[in-house]
Design a protein around this motif. Structure first.
Motif, PDB file in Angstrom:
ATOM      1  N   SER A  71       0.844  -1.200   0.000  1.00 13.28           N
ATOM      2  CA  SER A  71       0.000   0.000   0.000  1.00 13.28           C
ATOM      3  C   SER A  71       0.881   1.253   0.000  1.00 13.28           C
ATOM      4  N   SER A  91      -4.388  -3.209   1.770  1.00 12.31           N
ATOM      5  CA  SER A  91      -5.534  -3.794   1.059  1.00 12.31           C
ATOM      6  C   SER A  91      -5.694  -3.125  -0.286  1.00 12.31           C
ATOM      7  N   VAL A 122      -2.087 -11.497   3.620  1.00 17.03           N
ATOM      8  CA  VAL A 122      -2.351 -10.063   3.741  1.00 17.03           C
ATOM      9  C   VAL A 122      -1.904  -9.588   5.118  1.00 17.03           C
ATOM     10  N   GLU A 126      -2.588  -6.442   7.619  1.00 13.82           N
ATOM     11  CA  GLU A 126      -3.587  -5.366   7.714  1.00 13.82           C
ATOM     12  C   GLU A 126      -3.873  -5.005   9.169  1.00 13.82           C
ATOM     13  N   GLU A 130     -10.015  -6.199   9.341  1.00 14.59           N
ATOM     14  CA  GLU A 130     -10.526  -7.106   8.301  1.00 14.59           C
ATOM     15  C   GLU A 130     -11.139  -6.239   7.211  1.00 14.59           C
ATOM     16  N   THR A 131     -10.801  -6.526   5.960  1.00  7.44           N
ATOM     17  CA  THR A 131     -11.267  -5.736   4.815  1.00  7.44           C
ATOM     18  C   THR A 131     -11.739  -6.696   3.732  1.00  7.44           C
ATOM     19  N   THR A 154     -10.210  -7.325   1.133  1.00  5.30           N
ATOM     20  CA  THR A 154      -9.031  -8.091   0.711  1.00  5.30           C
ATOM     21  C   THR A 154      -8.774  -9.242   1.679  1.00  5.30           C
ATOM     22  N   THR A 155      -8.847  -8.971   2.990  1.00  9.15           N
ATOM     23  CA  THR A 155      -8.575 -10.063   3.943  1.00  9.15           C
ATOM     24  C   THR A 155      -9.656 -11.143   3.873  1.00  9.15           C
ATOM     25  N   THR A 175     -12.235   2.565   5.496  1.00 10.16           N
ATOM     26  CA  THR A 175     -11.823   1.615   6.538  1.00 10.16           C
ATOM     27  C   THR A 175     -11.388   2.340   7.801  1.00 10.16           C
TER      28      THR A 175
END
Ligand code: SF4
Ligand code: SF4
Ligand code: SF4
Ligand code: FES
Length: 763
Positions: free
Chosen positions: A324, A549, A570, A572, A575-576, A578-579, A719
């Motif tokens: 990122s 993410s 991932v 991070e 939790e997103t 992506t995750t 996020t």
């Protein structure tokens, strides 16, 4: 200011000072303390508090030093019985209506009025009349107000007008009943909180922090904002392992932004200690299963084993590394090293779709600093919306125009708010910015360019004339809407537009706090960009290692991509989306828990400093990558020291040569990295591409006619900002609560569906 020097005598000492200097500034610079409330450097003069009184020889009465420009031979006395008596009288007057209850005031301990009263001591108070009383109230979810503490210095109203261009607060009422208030009783503004910051008393208060801590309980750590690319310096106020507030108050920090912060920098921090932070490493042992908490040891071993398997079976290029542009230079450098030296993959990138490579590969002039912008003669803004996406840049532009007399030319398909300050607005069709760049390169392109932009040729004639007549600095700013070919052409404009007496400076407007660093660390040099990488997921690319993410817009464009991977790891904070596809998730530390550096859109490399211990079991991104490398059999040699990583950056990346953390320690003297300048070069290939792009633009493009609302990007829920309850109120349109005495948080129910409207920068 002229370099010519004149003689001024202060308290019997002689000094040579620049002609045109302001007396209050000169006295302070020479070490003579001058009290003041209403004077604030680089704001319009107010001259109302009369605290800065001095005696000037040959002048009949005491003078306010904030209004006096030094003249040759001026003889000044700043300290005398007469001066102190007058100043004490003014203090007594200021305190006439002010309650004397500092211990219950939220500003107690860092209030300029309190400090002045204490440092003099023995202040008389002869007023015995009842003091005016106004109850405390909320002006917005972010700004609280205790009106009786106001000394009417009007720093707040000037900052709101001059810095923010919003004019949202004003003094109302008459005489002793004058108070600072809002239009309509509720603040409908960008909620920057700068009025709070500059208020010398406890009148305007941070509504999100009020009554949570006393300033002397907080440890202050100077660091760099982790939201946009402006790189504001800020002080993180922590108590134990909790980040309690962020300020830019000059008693703690003195960076490129002065006391300016925007809403995100000032109020966006509650994500750091948020309960939803990922607490432990997580493993999904089989696709479709749940993420199960595990130990670091198990997670690192599991990932190392799986990455080995994928690379053994499919070759190094089957593993993609993604970082990122929010990460530190140290993390991005470590990720690139992981990709190129350990794995040997060509597939590494950042989630920033705006690759700055074509710009820096053709850089024909220096980067403009925020100070350069403030003092520019002409500013050309190509696309973008700095007031929402790089708010400090927006503020500098407004001040350059308002306080510095600069000319602003805006080329945009949308009448953004900065158009109000512009001397010329070239309103182009949506998506036709490349045509504007083509026309800027040469008049010979006008015929095709003007029709695609939907503008008259004479508009560009005026524009060219302004550029040609500029004496001083011409700053060209541009957003990520520019195609790579346009970036190259803009980067070379200093060669064609520069002239004797005119410097041409460039100011890119990427979205993320470390987009420039991501470029410099080489994370934009990989074979594929983020979109190509997601398209290749499940095909050539079988596994990904992602630090951060993907943006929701990227996953929306490639909804199945991550699900097709054999393995996804991932790191991070939360939790997103992506995750949700990840096989392993590592809990990463936030900027407040990490040491390192970010590089901003001035090219300044600035320190990020750890202010609290990593939350739960999280670790800095570079540490996770280095530990994983270790498990894969390669010692990166960092010995858990971020300064060792930075030393390696300085050894390997020429623009960072010889830099060390100690050289970056003074935030008031930021260090600009040495991006190499490229001489005038043949742009035939880029121009051909641009001509093609322009030719393919529709001849009947549309212009957007409506000015976007204040906060349409700033208040969007992402996020990080989604972890701040007050942002949800703002995203809901900042409704005025029934009573102003109680926080709107307890009066208004927030519509949870607003979480869906993600910001372009994914904050
Ligand atoms: S928060 Fe910012 S925009 Fe709002 S009133 Fe204060 S200075 Fe003005
Ligand atoms: S609210 Fe604060 S900054 Fe504004 S006039 Fe009153 S004391 Fe000054
Ligand atoms: S302008 Fe940018 S860097 Fe400054 S506080 Fe706002 S988000 Fe942070
Ligand atoms: S500081 Fe000079 S009058 Fe207020």
């Amino acid at each position: 200011m002229s370099a010519e020097l004149i003689k001024v005598t202060i308290n019997t000492k002689d000094f040579q000072v620049p002609k045109g200097a302001r007396l209050i500034d000169v006295c302070r610079e020479k070490g003579f303390d001058i009290p003041s409330f209403c004077y604030y450097a680089d704001l319009a003069l107010q001259a109302s508090c009369r605290m800065c009184l001095v005696r000037i020889e040959k002048m009949p009465k005491l003078q306010t030093s904030c209004t006096i420009i030094c003249t040759d031979g001026m003889v000044v006395t700043t300290q005398s019985e007469e001066v102190e008596k007058a100043q004490r009288g003014m203090m007594e007057f200021l305190l006439a209506n002010h309650p004397l209850d500092c211990p219950v005031c939220d500003r107690g301990g860092e209030c300029e009025l309190q400090e002045m009263a204490f440092s003099w001591g023995n202040l008389e108070e002869r007023f015995t009349e009842q003091k005016n009383y106004h109850p405390e109230k909320y002006l917005s979810p972010m700004v609280a107000n205790d009106p009786q503490r106001c000394i009417l210095c009007k720093r707040c109203t000037r900052v709101c007008d001059e810095w923010m261009g919003e004019d949202a607060i004003e003094a109302g009422g008459r005489g002793a009943h004058t108070v600072i208030g809002t239009y309509g009783g509720w603040l409908d503004c960008s909620q920057c909180g700068n009025c709070i910051e500059v208020c010398p008393t406890g009148t305007l208060l941070d509504a999100t922090y009020r009554h949570q801590a006393r300033p002397w309980e907080l440890t202050q750590t100077i660091s760099t904002c982790s939201f946009c690319s402006d790189g504001c310096q800020m002080s993180l106020g922590t108590r134990g392992d909790e980040l309690v507030r962020i300020v830019a108050r000059d008693r703690y920090v003195n960076g490129l932004n002065g006391e300016f912060l925007c809403i995100k920098g000032r109020f966006g921090h509650p994500f750091v200690n948020h309960e939803e932070r990922i607490r432990t490493p997580l493993i999904r042992y089989k696709k479709g299963g749940r993420l199960i908490p595990t130990t670091w040891d198990e997670a690192i071993k599991h990932v190392a084993r799986r990455l080995d398997e994928v690379v053994d079976a499919n070759g190094p290029n089957s593993l993609a590394i993604v970082g990122s542009p929010r990460l530190t230079n140290e993390a991005l450098h470590t990720l690139r090293k992981f990709a190129t030296e350990l794995v040997g993959t060509e597939n590494y990138t950042t989630t920033d779709a705006f690759s700055l490579k074509p710009f820096f590969d053709n850089l024909g002039g220096p980067l403009a600093t925020h100070d350069d912008i403030r003092h520019a003669a002409t500013i050309l803004l190509l696309g973008g919306e700095p007031e929402e996406l790089q708010p400090l840049t927006g503020k500098q532009v407004r001040q350059a125009v308002r306080n510095g007399g600069a000319k602003l030319i805006v080329i945009n398909s949308t009448p953004i708010r900065l158009v109000e300050q512009s001397s010329q607005f070239v309103h182009i069709n949506s998506g036709s910015l490349d045509a504007a760049v083509l026309a800027l390169h040469s008049e010979s392109n006008d015929r095709s360019a003007m029709s695609r932009m939907g503008v008259e040729g004479k508009e560009f004639t005026t524009l060219r004339q302004t550029l040609a007549e500029t004496k001083g600095d011409l700053v060209i700013m541009f957003s990520g809407e520019l195609s790579p070919a346009s970036q190259a052409v803009v980067a070379q404009l200093p060669h064609s537009l520069g002239d004797e007496g005119r410097r041409v400076l460039l100011h890119p407007l990427p979205l993320f706090n470390n987009s420039i660093g991501a470029h410099d660390m080489g994370m934009m040099d990989g074979a594929l960009n983020v979109s190509q990488m997601l398209s290749a997921a499940g095909e050539n690319i079988r596994a990904m290692y992602v630090a951060g993410s993907f943006l929701s817009v990227q996953l929306d464009e490639h909804p199945d991509a991550l699900g097709k991977l054999d393995f996804l790891v991932v790191q991070e904070l939360f939790e997103t989306a992506t995750t949700s596809f990840a096989d392993v998730v590592f809990p990463a530390a936030s900027f407040a828990e990490t040491d390192g550096t970010f590089t901003n859109n001035d090219g300044f490399v600035q320190r990020v400093r750890q202010s609290i211990a990593p939350v739960h079991s999280s670790k800095p991104d570079w540490v996770i990558a280095a530990q994983l490398a270790n498990e894969l059999g390669v010692d990166f040699g960092y010995q858990m020291s971020p300064s060792a990583v930075f030393r390696e950056i300085a050894e390997r990346i020429p623009a960072y040569a010889d830099l060390r953390y100690p050289l970056l320690k003074d935030e008031s003297k930021p260090v600009q990295v040495k991006h190499s300048l490229v001489g005038r070069r043949d742009l035939a290939a880029e121009l051909k591409q641009l001509e093609q792009l322009v030719e393919n633009l529709p001849g009947d493009g549309q212009k957007i006619m409506v000015t976007p609302e204040v906060g349409h990007e700033l208040f969007k829920i992402g996020t990080l900002t989604g972890k701040v309850p007050q942002f949800h109120l703002l995203a809901e349109g900042n409704p005025r609560p029934e009573t102003l005495r109680i926080s709107p948080l307890y009066q208004i129910t927030v519509d949870e569906s607003l979480r869906a409207g993600a910001a372009v920068s994914g904050d």
